[in-house]
Design a protein around this motif. Structure first.
Motif, PDB file in Angstrom:
ATOM      1  N   LYS A  94      -6.911  -8.728  -3.812  1.00  0.00           N
ATOM      2  CA  LYS A  94      -7.871  -9.398  -2.941  1.00  0.00           C
ATOM      3  C   LYS A  94      -8.722 -10.416  -3.700  1.00  0.00           C
ATOM      4  O   LYS A  94      -9.392 -11.256  -3.086  1.00  0.00           O
ATOM      5  CB  LYS A  94      -8.772  -8.372  -2.247  1.00  0.00           C
ATOM      6  CG  LYS A  94      -8.011  -7.415  -1.341  1.00  0.00           C
ATOM      7  CD  LYS A  94      -8.908  -6.283  -0.858  1.00  0.00           C
ATOM      8  CE  LYS A  94      -8.099  -5.195  -0.193  1.00  0.00           C
ATOM      9  NZ  LYS A  94      -8.920  -4.022   0.186  1.00  0.00           N
ATOM     10  N   GLU A 138       0.826  -1.209   0.000  1.00  0.00           N
ATOM     11  CA  GLU A 138       0.000   0.000   0.000  1.00  0.00           C
ATOM     12  C   GLU A 138       0.864   1.263   0.000  1.00  0.00           C
ATOM     13  O   GLU A 138       1.721   1.451   0.854  1.00  0.00           O
ATOM     14  CB  GLU A 138      -0.894   0.031   1.234  1.00  0.00           C
ATOM     15  CG  GLU A 138      -2.046  -0.956   1.216  1.00  0.00           C
ATOM     16  CD  GLU A 138      -2.848  -0.867   2.498  1.00  0.00           C
ATOM     17  OE1 GLU A 138      -3.863  -0.138   2.523  1.00  0.00           O
ATOM     18  OE2 GLU A 138      -2.453  -1.515   3.494  1.00  0.00           O
ATOM     19  N   TYR A 152      -3.019  -3.330  -5.307  1.00  0.00           N
ATOM     20  CA  TYR A 152      -3.435  -3.720  -3.966  1.00  0.00           C
ATOM     21  C   TYR A 152      -4.889  -4.202  -3.915  1.00  0.00           C
ATOM     22  O   TYR A 152      -5.186  -5.274  -3.380  1.00  0.00           O
ATOM     23  CB  TYR A 152      -3.217  -2.542  -3.011  1.00  0.00           C
ATOM     24  CG  TYR A 152      -3.855  -2.705  -1.664  1.00  0.00           C
ATOM     25  CD1 TYR A 152      -3.331  -3.593  -0.731  1.00  0.00           C
ATOM     26  CD2 TYR A 152      -4.984  -1.969  -1.319  1.00  0.00           C
ATOM     27  CE1 TYR A 152      -3.923  -3.743   0.513  1.00  0.00           C
ATOM     28  CE2 TYR A 152      -5.573  -2.105  -0.079  1.00  0.00           C
ATOM     29  CZ  TYR A 152      -5.036  -2.998   0.833  1.00  0.00           C
ATOM     30  OH  TYR A 152      -5.637  -3.141   2.058  1.00  0.00           O
ATOM     31  N   GLU A 153      -5.822  -3.424  -4.466  1.00  0.00           N
ATOM     32  CA  GLU A 153      -7.234  -3.796  -4.383  1.00  0.00           C
ATOM     33  C   GLU A 153      -7.538  -5.037  -5.206  1.00  0.00           C
ATOM     34  O   GLU A 153      -8.296  -5.909  -4.779  1.00  0.00           O
ATOM     35  CB  GLU A 153      -8.122  -2.628  -4.841  1.00  0.00           C
ATOM     36  CG  GLU A 153      -8.215  -1.490  -3.841  1.00  0.00           C
ATOM     37  CD  GLU A 153      -8.840  -1.926  -2.513  1.00  0.00           C
ATOM     38  OE1 GLU A 153      -9.710  -2.817  -2.527  1.00  0.00           O
ATOM     39  OE2 GLU A 153      -8.430  -1.390  -1.472  1.00  0.00           O
ATOM     40  N   LYS A 154      -6.942  -5.150  -6.381  1.00  0.00           N
ATOM     41  CA  LYS A 154      -7.195  -6.310  -7.232  1.00  0.00           C
ATOM     42  C   LYS A 154      -6.637  -7.587  -6.610  1.00  0.00           C
ATOM     43  O   LYS A 154      -7.167  -8.687  -6.832  1.00  0.00           O
ATOM     44  CB  LYS A 154      -6.591  -6.091  -8.618  1.00  0.00           C
ATOM     45  CG  LYS A 154      -6.935  -7.205  -9.617  1.00  0.00           C
ATOM     46  CD  LYS A 154      -6.338  -6.950 -10.993  1.00  0.00           C
ATOM     47  CE  LYS A 154      -6.677  -8.092 -11.949  1.00  0.00           C
ATOM     48  NZ  LYS A 154      -6.086  -7.881 -13.292  1.00  0.00           N
TER      49      LYS A 154
END
Length: 691
Positions: free
Chosen positions: A528, A490, A524-526
């Motif tokens: 997950k 992040e 970062y979001e992908k």
């Protein structure tokens, strides 16, 4: 900010441990565990078979495996199975043999936490009434031990086929025991005489804090402490801190006072945990909300601090049976009131089997252990000297390095603590010394409220990397290439250095090729949505698991059946358990009318309500089928768990109670709810598909 970390590796020896009474593939030394003679990290997740419908057992075990769990832990509550003397109940959802058979079929080892006293928010800690009435219990009284022996023998007959050192690999005896370990030794003797054989006999390390070579001590820690008194947010207490301390003083503090333990007491024992909290069960008076970073943060911090047995409680939530009152409450002499049924625990996998976002993040951590560096357990943890022990002091970075004696390792940093607001740390440089090696890590800016790690001094394929500024997830070999999957740390742009040459890493699908190493960095979001199944990478949005090489994904659709459902206020109904709404406010009643065929040809339907009240209960006729202590002003039900009730009576009654300013219904909500409101609105009824 300059940080210096100097390593003094602890010696590794066999130790004088007597945890096992069976030959098995599992072993250990003074620092880590082994399997088949190789270093091994145990990642155990608690799930209570008796708190879930048995038709979902296999699915839940497989979902946990997809999240990286390699061992199941489960309580076996005495009063679930032998409330009345010599009348054993292993039927239906209590069929432990059927559950263990599923675990055996899918090669999932288990830890049985057999008490006799368990806790687990079950009435009387799991004791049957007759045991609770005994003047002498949880001690070496002969009458008490006779009862324990008879119960355990009945249990043994159910689990005997699975005491093979492969399926049941551990027994926890007692729980949070305040007396002498000699009593636990008496329990072990009884278990052995009956025939229980396991690689690990364990016990909770709190509250005594005294290691014993006959029992593997298990640690714990939670993101909050809803069992404590008071109706305000808890003060920070380093719950998310990367620290050399292995015990904490809050866990179990509703029942006893923990002994403050010097951090060096457990240095020559492999660091193991059975109750790392990726969630919390709410109490009537305290309602913390467990968000993504709360649910991820404690496990991350313990791992960064050197834990080699990651044991989560709970990893999958559940529901108490509704055939009798089984929840702890003040009427039974317990300090806290809990819901009658709901035991969701805000766990990574919900009581309905839905993987939450902190489950997604924990999966990435577990994949790293299982699929990138399966010898991470041999890398000891090293720490800088703390500026102070004040939990409110956020002027310095909580960080660590896990590395081997050759200086190959990972840098961990965490700037998240519930209730605190860190500032960014800019120009952070770290110097690591081990033996005659001195390693300078890259200068980076670290954002507030982040948790990450990255590797350094690492060999991949034929390439030596000075460092890779991204968080490793998994690696595989394809056509002579080492393909490595990383997640963005992040707030940090990914790059690597090879032979003093800096290489920028992009987010393209094909990644960056460095000689025979392909580095694929995922935003970062992908990340997950990343799953690694049978050596292949998948990006899937939903709750994922695989069974016999077939991949399943439970996915919420855009199909909304809200207009087919009626939620209307109705007149007062005479219903049981009014007391357990714990409110001085006026009750309201709603009729929820569902189409009888709502589940026909559908995998599931998720109802989501907006709810402003304090608590609610759901009834089918006069049978309580669900309840909820308001945490986040949302109430969710998945209808497939209620199919038999819908087929019998497709109108449910929901009874609500408001929060009031005074008395028992004046509670702490981290997410505020309004006073004197009973608003309940059906927001959606989304169809869930199994793809």
């Amino acid at each position: 900010m300059n940080i210096a970390i100097s390593a003094s590796p602890k010696p590794v020896s066999n130790g004088a441990f007597n945890y096992s009474n069976i030959e098995s593939s599992y072993g250990l030394n003074t620092q880590y565990f082994t399997k088949d003679g190789k270093p091994y990290t145990i990642i155990s997740g608690e799930v209570h078979f008796s708190r879930l419908p048995r038709e979902r057992w296999r699915e839940i075990v497989l979902k946990m495996r997809n999240c990286g769990i390699n061992t199941i832990a489960t309580y076996v509550f005495w009063n679930y199975h032998e409330e009345h003397k010599n009348v054993f109940d292993f039927r239906d959802n209590r069929d432990i043999a059927a559950f263990l058979q599923i675990c055996k079929d899918v090669n999932m080892p288990c830890i049985l936490r057999i008490g006799p006293w368990c806790h687990g928010e079950v009435i009387r800690g799991g004791f049957p009434k007759r045991i609770n009435r005994m003047l002498k219990k949880r001690c070496d009284d002969s009458a008490y031990l006779k009862e324990v022996r008879e119960y355990w023998y009945g249990l043994y007959k159910e689990v005997k086929p699975f005491l093979d050192g492969v399926t049941v690999i551990g027994l926890q005896l007692e729980n949070e025991y305040t007396g002498s370990t000699e009593h636990i030794r008496s329990l072990r003797k009884i278990a052995k005489e009956i025939g229980f054989k396991v690689p690990f006999f364990t016990m909770t390390a709190w509250p005594s804090g005294k290691p014993d070579n006959d029992f593997l001590p298990m640690m714990g820690g939670y993101p909050d402490a809803p069992w404590t008194i008071g109706k305000k947010a808890l003060k920070p207490n380093n719950r998310f801190a990367i620290t050399p301390a292995k015990t904490e003083d809050e866990i179990g503090a509703d029942l006893h006072k923990n002994t403050v333990v010097n951090e060096n007491v457990y240095d020559d024992i492999p660091y193991a945990a059975c109750e790392i909290g990726p969630g919390n069960q709410v109490t009537q008076h305290r309602r913390p909300y467990i968000g993504e970073k709360d649910g991820y943060g404690v496990g991350f911090a313990k791992f960064a601090s050197g834990v080699n047995w990651l044991g989560y409680y709970m990893f999958c939530g559940g529901a108490n049976p509704n055939d009798r009152l089984m929840q702890e409450n003040r009427l039974t002499g317990y300090p806290n009131n809990y819901p009658i049924i709901d035991y969701d625990f805000q766990a990574p996998i919900s009581r309905y089997g839905v993987c939450r976002v902190h489950g997604d993040r924990l999966r990435l951590l577990h994949l790293f252990i299982n699929e990138f560096d399966n010898e991470i357990c041999t890398k000891q943890a090293y720490f800088p000297k703390w500026k102070s022990n004040d939990p409110n002091d956020i002027s310095f970075l909580k960080c660590s390095i896990r590395a081997d004696e050759q200086g190959i390792g990972y840098f961990f940093a965490g700037t998240y603590e519930k209730g605190l607001h860190y500032k960014d740390f800019n120009d952070v440089s770290v110097t690591f010394e081990i033996g005659d090696k001195k390693i300078n890590l890259p200068k980076i800016n670290i954002k507030a409220d982040t948790m990450f790690f990255y590797p350094f001094n690492l060999n991949l394929g034929s390439v030596h990397f000075d460092y890779i500024l991204a968080q490793p997830i998994a690696k595989t070999e394809v056509n002579g290439e080492t393909i490595c999957y990383f997640a963005q740390c992040e707030g940090i742009e990914p790059k690597c250095v090879v032979n003093n040459k800096e290489i920028t890493l992009d987010y393209s699908e094909n990644g960056t090729l460095v000689d025979d190493v392909r580095i694929i960095v995922i935003p970062y979001e992908k990340a997950k949505q990343f799953h690694f199944i049978n050596g292949k990478a998948y990006f899937l949005n939903g709750t994922v698991y695989s069974d016999n090489d077939k991949i399943y994904c439970e996915q919420e659709t855009e199909i909304d059946l809200k207009n087919d459902i009626a939620l209307t206020r109705c007149e007062k109904k005479k219903l049981p358990f009014n007391y357990f709404l714990y409110s001085t406010g006026k009750r309201s009643y709603y009729a929820l009318k569902l189409p009888k065929d709502i589940l026909q040809n559908r995998f599931d339907v998720k109802l989501e309500f907006e709810f402003d009240g304090l608590n609610l209960q759901v009834f089918s006729g006069n049978i309580l089928i669900n309840d909820y202590f308001n945490i986040d002003r949302k109430f969710v039900m998945h209808l497939r768990d209620y199919k038999k009730y819908i087929e019998k009576n497709n109108t449910f009654i929901i009874r609500t109670a408001p929060k009031t300013k005074f008395g028992i219904s004046n509670v702490y909500n981290e997410i505020p709810i309004p006073l004197n409101s009973d608003k309940l609105i059906l927001k959606s009824a989304k169809v869930i598909e199994l793809l």
